[in-house]
Design a protein around this motif. Structure first.
Motif: not given
Length: 58
Positions: A35-53
């Protein structure tokens, strides 16, 4: 042997995104590609603290 077929893509180039496009998507003709993620998606994942990606810049 593969005349007329795309067999590999070395880099992607996208036009500026429309705000109505999803932040995570797959390309119809390249279902075996990840899958392709936008920078917006990457930023949301990082900000939320989710791991495993893991993300790689295209």
């Amino acid at each position: 042997m593969f005349d007329g077929y795309i067999t590999d893509i070395k880099s992607f180039s996208f036009k500026p995104a429309d705000n109505h496009l999803p932040t995570l998507f797959k390309l119809d003709k390249f279902l075996t590609y990840p899958p392709i993620a936008t920078q917006e998606f990457v930023d949301l994942i990082i900000e939320s603290g989710l791991t495993g990606l893991r993300f790689e810049k295209l």
